[in-house]
Design an enzyme around this catalytic site. Structure first.
Site, PDB file in Angstrom:
ATOM      1  N   SER A 101       0.912  -1.128  -0.030  1.00  0.00           N
ATOM      2  CA  SER A 101      -0.004   0.041  -0.006  1.00  0.00           C
ATOM      3  C   SER A 101       0.907   1.201  -0.193  1.00  0.00           C
ATOM      4  CB  SER A 101      -0.944  -0.041   0.928  1.00  0.00           C
ATOM      5  OG  SER A 101      -1.907   1.059   1.106  1.00  0.00           O
ATOM      6  N   ASP A 151     -10.320  -3.718  -5.016  1.00  0.00           N
ATOM      7  CA  ASP A 151      -9.838  -2.986  -4.291  1.00  0.00           C
ATOM      8  C   ASP A 151      -9.942  -1.470  -4.420  1.00  0.00           C
ATOM      9  OD1 ASP A 151      -7.791  -1.277  -2.996  1.00  0.00           O
ATOM     10  OD2 ASP A 151      -6.054  -2.656  -3.383  1.00  0.00           O
ATOM     11  N   HIS A 182      -8.139  -4.455  -0.536  1.00  0.00           N
ATOM     12  CA  HIS A 182      -7.010  -3.858  -0.448  1.00  0.00           C
ATOM     13  C   HIS A 182      -6.087  -4.734   0.283  1.00  0.00           C
ATOM     14  CE1 HIS A 182      -4.360  -0.421  -1.111  1.00  0.00           C
ATOM     15  NE2 HIS A 182      -4.039  -0.481   0.397  1.00  0.00           N
TER      16      HIS A 182
END
Ligand code: MLT
Length: 202
Positions: A101, A151, A182
């Site tokens: 991320s 996501d 995610h």
């Protein structure tokens, strides 16, 4: 930068671990163990705090990056890796980033700013760090991108755009998709391990 260094075998790479928003340098240690327990580990905590949540660079809103800060923090991380290689005596030429991320985004930003900065990169749920930028030559840098079809933070178009931009700059890209959101899933970790094991037979 606050970090953990764990020395592994000299013949193995050093994993540069970069956590997601709100994480710490502890978060990706289990992932590094899954991928290769014998590798050295340099796990870094992001220097930016967003309401107490560590990050690697500032953002103006969800998915909207502060590009000045991103550039500054990318250089800061680059300098930190160089210094850590000297301090701990690991091979600077054999650093593989593993980011999730926000951490994947700064790893992507390293590749968007510098050539010869990473030997390879595993990017879990990355976005395009900067648009309309000419990329340095990242020929022969193998990159694995993992992404989720559903996501909401990193929609599939981001993955496809990032793949295209890095390919145009010479990187060799593999993409692993799952149908979740995610989160970093076990099958992604296994995909990363298998991909890594194919690199030069580590
Ligand atoms: C970012 O800000 O880097 C991305 O939106 C991912 C995240 O939420 O950290």
């Amino acid at each position: 930068m606050k970090h953990i260094f764990k020395e592994g075998l000299k013949s193995k790479p050093t994993f540069l671990l970069l956590h997601g928003t709100g994480g710490t340098e502890q978060d990706l240690l289990p992932l590094a163990d899954i991928i290769d327990q014998e590798a050295s580990v340099l796990s870094v905590r992001g220097n930016v705090s967003e309401n107490g949540m560590p990050r690697f660079f500032k953002r103006l809103a969800e998915g909207v990056f502060d590009l000045e800060d991103l550039k500054f923090r990318t250089e800061e991380l680059h300098n930190f890796i160089d210094k850590a290689a000297k301090d701990y005596g690991f091979d600077r030429e054999n650093v593989i980033a593993i980011g999730y991320s926000n951490g994947a985004n700064i790893a992507g930003s390293l590749l968007f700013h510098y050539s010869n900065v990473l030997k390879a990169a595993i990017l879990h749920h990355p976005m395009v760090p900067i648009r309309n930028k000419e990329l340095p030559d990242v020929s022969n840098v193998p990159v694995l991108i993992t992404a989720g079809d559903n996501d909401p933070i990193c929609p599939p178009q981001e993955t496809n755009d990032l793949e295209k931009l890095l390919k145009e700059a010479g990187a060799s890209i593999d993409v692993y998709w799952h149908s979740q959101g995610h989160q970093l899933t076990q099958d992604e970790a296994q995909a990363a391990k298998q991909w890594y094991e194919k690199l030069k037979g580590y």
